[in-house]
Design a protein around this motif. Sequence first.
Motif, PDB file in Angstrom:
ATOM      1  N   THR A 207       0.909  -1.170   0.206  1.00  0.00           N
ATOM      2  CA  THR A 207       0.112  -0.080  -0.037  1.00  0.00           C
ATOM      3  C   THR A 207       0.850   1.140   0.076  1.00  0.00           C
ATOM      4  O   THR A 207       0.421   2.352  -0.157  1.00  0.00           O
ATOM      5  CB  THR A 207      -0.923   0.307   1.192  1.00  0.00           C
ATOM      6  OG1 THR A 207      -0.177   0.241   2.251  1.00  0.00           O
ATOM      7  CG2 THR A 207      -1.608  -1.109   1.316  1.00  0.00           C
ATOM      8  N   GLY A 208       2.224   1.122   0.092  1.00  0.00           N
ATOM      9  CA  GLY A 208       3.074   2.252   0.201  1.00  0.00           C
ATOM     10  C   GLY A 208       3.300   2.809   1.548  1.00  0.00           C
ATOM     11  O   GLY A 208       3.758   3.789   1.808  1.00  0.00           O
ATOM     12  N   ALA A 209       2.590   2.069   2.669  1.00  0.00           N
ATOM     13  CA  ALA A 209       2.850   2.584   4.000  1.00  0.00           C
ATOM     14  C   ALA A 209       4.294   2.484   4.625  1.00  0.00           C
ATOM     15  O   ALA A 209       5.096   1.906   3.869  1.00  0.00           O
ATOM     16  CB  ALA A 209       1.913   1.708   5.059  1.00  0.00           C
ATOM     17  N   ASP A 210       4.459   2.923   5.634  1.00  0.00           N
ATOM     18  CA  ASP A 210       5.976   2.909   6.262  1.00  0.00           C
ATOM     19  C   ASP A 210       6.341   1.796   6.778  1.00  0.00           C
ATOM     20  O   ASP A 210       5.451   0.755   7.082  1.00  0.00           O
ATOM     21  CB  ASP A 210       6.150   4.301   7.211  1.00  0.00           C
ATOM     22  CG  ASP A 210       5.486   4.011   8.313  1.00  0.00           C
ATOM     23  OD1 ASP A 210       5.766   3.268   9.324  1.00  0.00           O
ATOM     24  OD2 ASP A 210       4.623   4.718   8.569  1.00  0.00           O
ATOM     25  N   VAL A 211       7.500   1.435   6.923  1.00  0.00           N
ATOM     26  CA  VAL A 211       8.323   0.333   7.365  1.00  0.00           C
ATOM     27  C   VAL A 211       7.657  -0.042   8.640  1.00  0.00           C
ATOM     28  O   VAL A 211       7.207  -1.354   9.050  1.00  0.00           O
ATOM     29  CB  VAL A 211       9.660   0.355   7.465  1.00  0.00           C
ATOM     30  CG1 VAL A 211      10.495  -0.891   8.316  1.00  0.00           C
ATOM     31  CG2 VAL A 211      10.350   0.439   5.969  1.00  0.00           C
ATOM     32  N   TYR A 212       7.373   0.824   9.511  1.00  0.00           N
ATOM     33  CA  TYR A 212       6.944   0.427  11.009  1.00  0.00           C
ATOM     34  C   TYR A 212       5.464  -0.147  10.896  1.00  0.00           C
ATOM     35  O   TYR A 212       5.056  -0.900  11.569  1.00  0.00           O
ATOM     36  CB  TYR A 212       7.178   1.639  12.053  1.00  0.00           C
ATOM     37  CG  TYR A 212       8.483   2.185  12.309  1.00  0.00           C
ATOM     38  CD1 TYR A 212       9.025   1.907  13.437  1.00  0.00           C
ATOM     39  CD2 TYR A 212       9.290   2.886  11.249  1.00  0.00           C
ATOM     40  CE1 TYR A 212      10.280   2.300  13.830  1.00  0.00           C
ATOM     41  CE2 TYR A 212      10.512   3.032  11.636  1.00  0.00           C
ATOM     42  CZ  TYR A 212      11.114   3.029  12.837  1.00  0.00           C
ATOM     43  OH  TYR A 212      12.389   3.344  13.031  1.00  0.00           O
ATOM     44  N   ALA A 213       4.869   0.571  10.000  1.00  0.00           N
ATOM     45  CA  ALA A 213       3.410  -0.001   9.901  1.00  0.00           C
ATOM     46  C   ALA A 213       3.265  -1.238   9.425  1.00  0.00           C
ATOM     47  O   ALA A 213       2.389  -2.160  10.086  1.00  0.00           O
ATOM     48  CB  ALA A 213       2.598   1.049   9.102  1.00  0.00           C
TER      49      ALA A 213
END
Length: 379
Positions: A207-213
């Motif tokens: 989805t393009g979310a960040d690594v932590y998510a």
Amino acid sequence: MEQLIAPEGLANVVVADTEIGDVRGDEGFYHYREHSAVDLARTRSFEDVWYLFVHGELPGPADLDDFRAATTALRDIPDELTGLLRTAALLGDDRDTLAGLRTVLSAAGPAAHAGPLWDADPDTIRHDTMRVAALTPTVLAALHRIRVGEEPIAPDPALSVAANWLYQVTGRRPAPEHVRAVEQYLIATVDHGFNASTFTARVIASTGADVYAAVCGALGAFSGPLHGGAPDRALDSLDEIARHGDATAWAREQVAARRRIMGFGHAVYRTVDPRSELLRDIAVDLGGPTVDAAVDVERRVVEVLREAHPDQPRYANVEFYAGVVMDACGIPRSMFTPTFAVSRVVGWCANIAEQARSRKIIRPRARYIGPAPTPSAGS
């Protein structure tokens, strides 16, 4: 458009290409890139294998020194997260450490100004994955220490990942044989195909979310007892068998009641789990009455399962001896699954970085089988 119906659980459905590794269930073999995972566990350090997952090749001596220095510098918990850390540690009971980790990492992303994967360049993604993997054991150990009424222990830059983990959890400088046993366990469990948590991480990364998510989502999947949450349950079964007094009779009772015997059987392997063989050897080298009991129980349970399912033999899986090894090294049961997470986060991060190279969101369909919809008025 014709709908393609996938088997339940997406069994044997190929959903992506990967260069990270593979599991050959019929052969009882798995590998990280071109290297046998078991061979790596027998001959390499955890930092060697972590480097392999970040850079795609094993390091030379100078590369390894630089990598150790870089990851050591990323271990410390930011000051702005210490209050949240203490709050998270006191929520739930001693089996909720992974939930506490999710809470802290959810805040660690914004604190580190981690941006979406969609906008990030490869160097930024590499840094973010190394940071979250380096931070994870420090946070987990601190959560445990606070929960049991002790102060967290700062990571020692002179210690390896495995040695630091034992030191920060137990508060004692670990014996070399315990460090090596835990290190081999960590190497053996870094990655294992498109399991539920790895797939979850890749879906979120798509989805393009960040690594932590993506890591937090993977942790949610990992916390389930059918996935990462089984090592302590397998050792609980050993205790139950000891109270019962007859492993064979106990196993037959479980089969008759259609209860799952934790630590046996695997969704992919149709033969012996190579991780279990490795960990059995490690456990036997460590020795002790629990190890002796585990070896005997494994033999008896496998015999009962073979009698009950002659066409579908089931063997001890990684969780069965994982708990035995960790117990022998002084890790409390509540920290068995968190120990698994210390290694698996490295595999998740490699999969997240690989998925980030694709610009396609993972978006399957569901087949509707509910009641027929009511036509809208005027149709």
